[in-house]
Design a protein around this motif. Structure first.
Motif, short mmCIF file in Angstrom:
data_model
loop_
_atom_site.label_atom_id
_atom_site.label_comp_id
_atom_site.label_asym_id
_atom_site.label_seq_id
_atom_site.Cartn_x
_atom_site.Cartn_y
_atom_site.Cartn_z
N ARG A 364 33.26 22.47 -50.69
CA ARG A 364 34.10 21.82 -49.69
C ARG A 364 34.23 22.63 -48.41
N ARG A 365 33.78 23.90 -48.42
CA ARG A 365 33.75 24.66 -47.17
C ARG A 365 32.68 24.11 -46.23
N HIS A 366 31.64 23.51 -46.81
CA HIS A 366 30.49 23.11 -46.00
C HIS A 366 30.25 21.61 -45.96
N TYR A 367 30.85 20.85 -46.88
CA TYR A 367 30.60 19.40 -46.93
C TYR A 367 31.89 18.64 -47.18
N TYR A 368 31.99 17.47 -46.59
CA TYR A 368 33.08 16.55 -46.89
C TYR A 368 32.76 15.82 -48.20
N PRO A 369 33.77 15.41 -48.93
CA PRO A 369 33.49 14.61 -50.13
C PRO A 369 32.83 13.29 -49.74
N ASP A 370 31.94 12.81 -50.60
CA ASP A 370 31.20 11.57 -50.31
C ASP A 370 32.05 10.37 -50.73
N THR A 371 33.22 10.27 -50.07
CA THR A 371 34.21 9.22 -50.37
C THR A 371 34.71 8.66 -49.05
N ASP A 372 35.48 7.58 -49.12
CA ASP A 372 36.07 7.02 -47.91
C ASP A 372 36.99 8.03 -47.24
N GLU A 373 37.71 8.84 -48.06
CA GLU A 373 38.58 9.88 -47.49
C GLU A 373 37.75 10.92 -46.75
N LEU A 440 27.65 7.66 -41.77
CA LEU A 440 28.46 8.34 -42.78
C LEU A 440 28.24 7.79 -44.19
N SER A 441 27.14 7.07 -44.40
CA SER A 441 26.90 6.52 -45.74
C SER A 441 26.58 7.62 -46.75
N ASP A 442 26.06 8.75 -46.27
CA ASP A 442 25.73 9.87 -47.15
C ASP A 442 26.34 11.13 -46.55
N MET A 443 27.51 11.54 -47.05
CA MET A 443 28.21 12.68 -46.48
C MET A 443 27.50 14.01 -46.77
N THR A 444 26.57 14.00 -47.74
CA THR A 444 25.80 15.23 -47.99
C THR A 444 24.78 15.48 -46.88
N ALA A 445 24.58 14.50 -46.01
CA ALA A 445 23.70 14.67 -44.85
C ALA A 445 24.50 15.00 -43.59
N MET A 446 25.81 15.25 -43.76
CA MET A 446 26.68 15.51 -42.61
C MET A 446 27.45 16.82 -42.83
N PRO A 447 26.79 17.97 -42.80
CA PRO A 447 27.47 19.24 -43.05
C PRO A 447 28.59 19.50 -42.05
N ASP A 549 11.46 24.68 -43.57
CA ASP A 549 11.20 26.12 -43.50
C ASP A 549 11.91 26.79 -42.33
N ASN A 550 12.26 26.02 -41.33
CA ASN A 550 12.79 26.61 -40.09
C ASN A 550 14.19 26.16 -39.72
N SER A 551 14.88 25.48 -40.63
CA SER A 551 16.25 25.06 -40.34
C SER A 551 17.00 24.83 -41.64
N ALA A 552 18.31 24.64 -41.51
CA ALA A 552 19.15 24.35 -42.67
C ALA A 552 19.30 22.86 -42.90
N ILE A 553 18.50 22.07 -42.20
CA ILE A 553 18.57 20.62 -42.31
C ILE A 553 18.26 20.19 -43.75
N THR A 554 18.92 19.13 -44.20
CA THR A 554 18.64 18.60 -45.54
C THR A 554 17.32 17.84 -45.52
N GLU A 555 16.75 17.62 -46.69
CA GLU A 555 15.48 16.90 -46.75
C GLU A 555 15.65 15.46 -46.26
N ALA A 556 16.81 14.86 -46.56
CA ALA A 556 17.06 13.49 -46.08
C ALA A 556 17.06 13.45 -44.56
N GLN A 557 17.71 14.43 -43.94
CA GLN A 557 17.72 14.49 -42.48
C GLN A 557 16.32 14.74 -41.94
#
Length: 631
Positions: A364-373, A440-447, A549-557
């Motif tokens: 939770r330091r780095h990602y929001y929960p994947d919920t409406d909240e 915001l459909s996938d909060m794991t793609a929104m650090p 290899d060159n960023s912290a971007i997720t694979e989905a991003q």
């Protein structure tokens, strides 16, 4: 991260983007004197008179140009032709291009360039070179993709009605329903353009077809098209009718009549058109393969890509030069990222640090929960970051925007996991605010670490600041308040990310500052990948891996980004090229002016003339430097 410029570059040029963007290929001062002979000398009164005459002429030309696009009129906050949708046919496109040709010819024959003041010369040059860019793009009219997951023109029509069609009375509701019907004609015209390109071998990769089919089906899912909950467009139509009933502008009988009419338009016009689009996409997808290739593999692909680079960067940089700039910037930024990695006590190399940020989705330091909240938390925190930076703007800008800004979630029918956030301009009169849209459909793609930098880029001091100020300008012809040049606007957006760091109280968390660097290296990577994909034969997988290899971007991003570059060749190079030019001009001014340099004056110079090609921006900064030195 991007902005969508519907006025000039996105409404009427939602079509013209398929044929001819308004960004300039180049924009040098016109030379109207024979064989470079010395220009005659004119009095201040003669210069003022000729410049005023030209500016008045531009106002008339702008009104004619806006007249081609009912959609642009809506985006300008007007209700003229709000029962219509633009004509997307090839015939209409050529009519507009021929009009622009005649307009430029009239300007060149009717006005003495040497008798104009400096700003009127810039307006003259921009008007002429908009035509030059359109002519260059028209050479590759059938190379562009009509339907893809990024331009998503098919998803624009419900968005136009839901978010931008203003309803205040019964006439506006009638116009809304007329636009539902008109969408059928527009989609059929676009399908015809798509078929023409496909017949010549120009079709997007398979993933674009899959996205278009899925989103088009979503648009016509639910009542009144299928069983289930109301579709987005049907829910909106009923809501708009109910609002007017409650306001007393219509009675129950009229509400019932409008409801029946809207339902009939949706089932008789809207639904069949989307079904034809789906059928065409399902038919043509058979001509694609899983192997994705850049546009160089298409007919005239190399020349087309070179035109796109010139169009989007407003420079003459080659693909090889842009690729090398990207490699150099990636190396520089990785060194800065190493320093932050070390400051937080991480043990391991930078690639391992990227992986740790990418993989700890439950932290939770780095990602929001994947919920409406969690989604609401993102919107609330992005809004707070923008509100915080508002208080600091007067120290860096003399000109401030009047228009408000809202943070919103992308509508369900066009939301894509991991897709880029974007900005829609408000109306020039401020009646509709600017909107920063977040997927915001996938909060794991929104650090969380990327929240601040995106808010500054899309909102303040980024796109909203630049575009709102541009639309509110009264010192330039109206067409310049609506002109769009990607390298300028996206360059400003990226510059604003590091500008925000100069303002106290931003990026106080090292992970947010790392997110800022991540955003900048993202744009440097774009230089490498866009040119890699379209001029060096890189595959989609090779490009995705380079990103990881060159960023912290997720694979989905990363995959969403790479697929974006594949369908919008050249566009992604504009950000970093534009930012580097603004930084270069700032250093030039600081070195030339010394103690006379004023950051507010510099920013007002950059923003005070609206969007321009990069070499015109340099002209403007040079003139500002000369004025201060002379004073």
């Amino acid at each position: 991260m991007s902005h969508f410029r519907f006025s000039s570059a996105r409404t009427r040029r939602l079509v013209m983007a398929l044929v001819a963007s308004t960004a300039l290929v180049a924009c040098e001062p016109a030379n109207n004197t024979a064989e470079n002979n010395a220009a005659p000398s004119y009095s201040a009164e003669e210069v003022a008179t000729e410049s005023a005459r030209l500016n008045e002429w531009f106002e008339g030309q702008f009104e004619v140009e806006v007249g081609f696009s009912p959609i642009q009129q809506t985006f300008l906050g007007r209700k003229t032709n709000n029962d219509k949708i633009d004509d997307f046919s090839l015939e209409a496109q050529m009519e507009q291009l021929n009009w622009k040709r005649a307009s430029v010819a009239e300007m060149q024959s009717s006005f003495d360039y040497e008798k104009l003041n400096a700003d009127a010369k810039i307006s003259y040059d921009i008007w002429a070179y908009q035509l030059a860019a359109a002519e260059a793009a028209n050479e590759f009219r059938t190379n562009g993709y009509t339907f893809d997951q990024m331009s998503a023109v098919h998803s624009f029509f419900p968005q136009l009605l839901i978010a931008f069609h203003r309803v205040e009375d019964a006439a506006d509701l009638e116009a809304y329903i007329a636009r539902i019907r008109a969408t059928e004609v527009a989609l059929d015209q676009l399908i015809a353009l798509s078929k023409e390109s496909a017949a010549l071998g120009a079709r997007p990769p398979r993933f674009a077809f899959e996205s278009v089919i899925e989103s088009a089906r979503q648009i016509i899912s639910g009542a009144p098209f299928t069983d289930g909950d109301d579709s987005s467009i049907w829910a909106d139509a009923q809501k708009k009718i109910a609002t007017q009933l409650e306001a007393g502008t219509i009675d129950q009988a009229k509400a019932d009549e409008l409801t029946a009419s809207a339902r009939e338009a949706l089932t008789a016009n809207w639904q069949p058109a989307y079904e034809r689009l789906i059928a065409w996409q399902e038919e043509d997808i058979a001509n694609t393969s899983d192997e994705t290739q850049g546009v160089a593999s298409l007919p005239n692909g190399v020349a087309y890509y070179n035109e796109r680079l010139a169009n989007q960067t407003t420079t003459s940089l080659t693909a090889d030069e842009i690729h090398q700039i990207g490699l150099d910037e990636v190396a520089r930024l990785k060194a800065e990222m190493e320093a932050i990695k070390n400051s937080v006590g991480f043990e391991g190399d930078l690639k391992a640090f990227f992986a740790s940020l990418r993989e700890n989705k439950d932290d939770r330091r780095h990602y929001y929960p994947d919920t409406d909240e969690g989604r609401q938390g993102y919107i609330d925190d992005a809004t707070a970051a923008i509100e915080n930076i508002k208080t600091k703007l007067p120290d860096y800008f003399g000109i401030l925007p009047k228009a408000d800004l809202e943070v919103r979630r992308v509508e369900p029918f066009r939301e894509q996991p991991g897709a880029a956030q974007h900005y829609f301009p408000g109306t020039p009169d401020g009646s509709r605010p600017g909107i920063y849209y977040a997927h915001l459909s996938d909060m794991t793609a929104m650090p969380k670490g990327e929240l601040e930098v995106i808010a500054y880029h899309e909102g303040l001091p980024g796109h909203h600041m630049q575009i709102a100020i541009q639309q509110e300008l009264e010192s330039v012809p109206t067409f310049r308040t609506q002109a769009g040049f990607t390298a300028y606007s996206e360059g400003w957006g990226l510059y604003s990310e590091i500008l925000a760091k100069e303002m106290n109280g931003t990026y106080v968390d090292p992970y947010s500052d790392f997110g800022r660097l991540g955003s900048e290296i993202w744009r440097a990577i774009r230089l490498v990948l866009d040119t890699g994909l379209h001029s060096k034969g890189w595959s989609e997988e090779q490009a995705v891996q380079y990103f990881l290899d060159n960023s912290a971007i997720t694979e989905a991003q990363a995959r969403s980004e790479v697929r974006r570059y594949m369908v919008l060749p050249g566009q992604a190079t504009s950000y970093k090229i534009g930012m580097l030019k603004i930084q270069e001009l700032r250093k030039k001014a600081e070195d030339a002016l010394g103690e006379k340099f004023d950051i507010r004056g510099f920013h007002d110079t950059v923003l005070g003339g609206g969007a321009v090609p990069l070499n015109v921006l340099e002209r403007m900064v040079d003139q500002w430097i000369e004025q201060l030195q002379a004073g």
